[in-house]
Design an enzyme around this catalytic site. Structure first.
Site, PDB file in Angstrom:
ATOM      1  N   GLY A  13       0.822  -1.215   0.000  1.00 16.83           N
ATOM      2  CA  GLY A  13       0.000   0.000   0.000  1.00 16.83           C
ATOM      3  C   GLY A  13       0.846   1.250   0.000  1.00 16.83           C
ATOM      4  O   GLY A  13       0.594   2.187   0.768  1.00 16.83           O
ATOM      5  N   SER A  23      -0.853  -1.184  12.912  1.00 15.51           N
ATOM      6  CA  SER A  23      -2.072  -1.303  13.694  1.00 15.51           C
ATOM      7  C   SER A  23      -2.684   0.090  13.787  1.00 15.51           C
ATOM      8  O   SER A  23      -2.718   0.838  12.813  1.00 15.51           O
ATOM      9  CB  SER A  23      -1.752  -1.887  15.074  1.00 15.51           C
ATOM     10  OG  SER A  23      -2.924  -1.990  15.853  1.00 15.51           O
ATOM     11  N   TYR A  46     -13.660  -2.380  11.720  1.00 13.22           N
ATOM     12  CA  TYR A  46     -12.287  -1.907  11.524  1.00 13.22           C
ATOM     13  C   TYR A  46     -11.487  -2.061  12.818  1.00 13.22           C
ATOM     14  O   TYR A  46     -10.356  -2.566  12.808  1.00 13.22           O
ATOM     15  CB  TYR A  46     -12.286  -0.445  11.073  1.00 13.22           C
ATOM     16  CG  TYR A  46     -10.905   0.149  10.951  1.00 13.22           C
ATOM     17  CD1 TYR A  46     -10.100  -0.140   9.851  1.00 13.22           C
ATOM     18  CD2 TYR A  46     -10.399   0.997  11.934  1.00 13.22           C
ATOM     19  CE1 TYR A  46      -8.828   0.399   9.737  1.00 13.22           C
ATOM     20  CE2 TYR A  46      -9.131   1.538  11.824  1.00 13.22           C
ATOM     21  CZ  TYR A  46      -8.354   1.240  10.732  1.00 13.22           C
ATOM     22  OH  TYR A  46      -7.081   1.771  10.626  1.00 13.22           O
TER      23      TYR A  46
END
Length: 272
Positions: free
Chosen positions: A13, A133, A147
């Site tokens: 990402g 995290s 989420y």
């Protein structure tokens, strides 16, 4: 195979936000960096970084991407699992399909990457896996329950895995940002079954999140912490990123249960 004396980092990402800043910071710290995106054709090339296609929700894509990096560089010294998605809305409003999509990327995507990269690190007797995290990995997250659950899962997975692989020279570390200026709230899906019972509070939460992200930490702050996790001679199991994340960790650790509960409701603009 390309011969390099520089350590090699793989960042998932990496086309924008925290991933992009992390890749640039690792390059500045002396790494050869491979960044990934689901569609490389739409990515603006960055100096010093190789981009490859990767969908962490696909077993075949993960296998092919990791092999591509190993074939080119011969090793992976650091894996930064940054790819992820959000999901807004009350838990009752989100379908199971939406929640499964979050877990397939945020949790199983990390597991897929680890299972492909870990054998190479273990064979060399060294390596670091850095899992992104969030403060909602240790705090309640109303109106982002799926989420938050995915980040809680990553916390438990990472800590357990670290104990398994430490004896093989590999460390698994957590980086926990707070609100960060990444456009997270704008790109997060909304509930596919909106309910009137939650509409007023959901709108209040959406406005709060928009303001919090707008005024949040620069992604470069998180990137600096990722570099520290990648390079510290004696790494910590978890790194909070930015002052807000540090305060949140302190609140979770020290506040009495009743005080903590009240503060969570206050922070999320929930009535007592």
């Amino acid at each position: 195979m390309m011969t390099t004396t520089r350590p090699v980092a793989l960042v998932t990402g990496a086309s924008s936000g925290i991933g992009k800043e992390a890749a640039l910071a690792l390059i500045a710290a002396g790494f050869d960096v491979v960044g990934t995106s689901r569609d490389v054709s739409r990515v603006t090339p960055l100096d010093g970084m190789t981009f490859i296609d990767l969908d962490v929700a696909s077993d075949a894509s993960v296998t092919a991407a990791v092999q591509q990096v190993v074939d080119r560089f011969g090793r992976i010294d650091v894996l930064v699992n940054n790819a992820g998605i959000g999901l807004m809305g009350a838990a009752e409003e989100n379908s199971l399909a939406q929640a499964q999509a979050v877990f397939d990327i945020n949790v199983f995507g990390v597991m897929r990457m680890v299972k492909e990269v870990l054998p190479h690190m273990r064979a060399r007797g060294r390596g670091r896996i850095i899992n992104l995290s969030s403060v909602v990995g240790f705090l309640p997250s109303p109106y982002m329950a799926a989420y938050g659950a995915s980040k809680h899962a990553i916390e438990g997975y990472s800590e357990s895995l670290d104990h398994e692989v430490r004896g093989h020279g590999v460390r698994v570390l957590l980086v926990e940002p707070a609100y960060t200026r990444t456009g997270f709230e704008a790109s997060s899906p909304r509930p596919d079954t909106a309910l009137q019972a939650y509409s007023d509070q959901r709108r209040t939460f959406d406005r709060m999140m928009e303001a919090a992200i707008k005024n949040g930490d620069d992604p470069a702050i998180v990137a600096k912490v990722i570099v520290a996790a990648a390079t510290d001679p004696k790494p910590k199991p978890r790194y909070t990123a930015g002052p807000m994340a540090g305060r949140a960790r302190m609140l979770r650790r020290l506040a009495p249960a009743a005080v903590f509960d009240k503060q969570i409701r206050k922070l999320n603009l929930l009535a007592d």
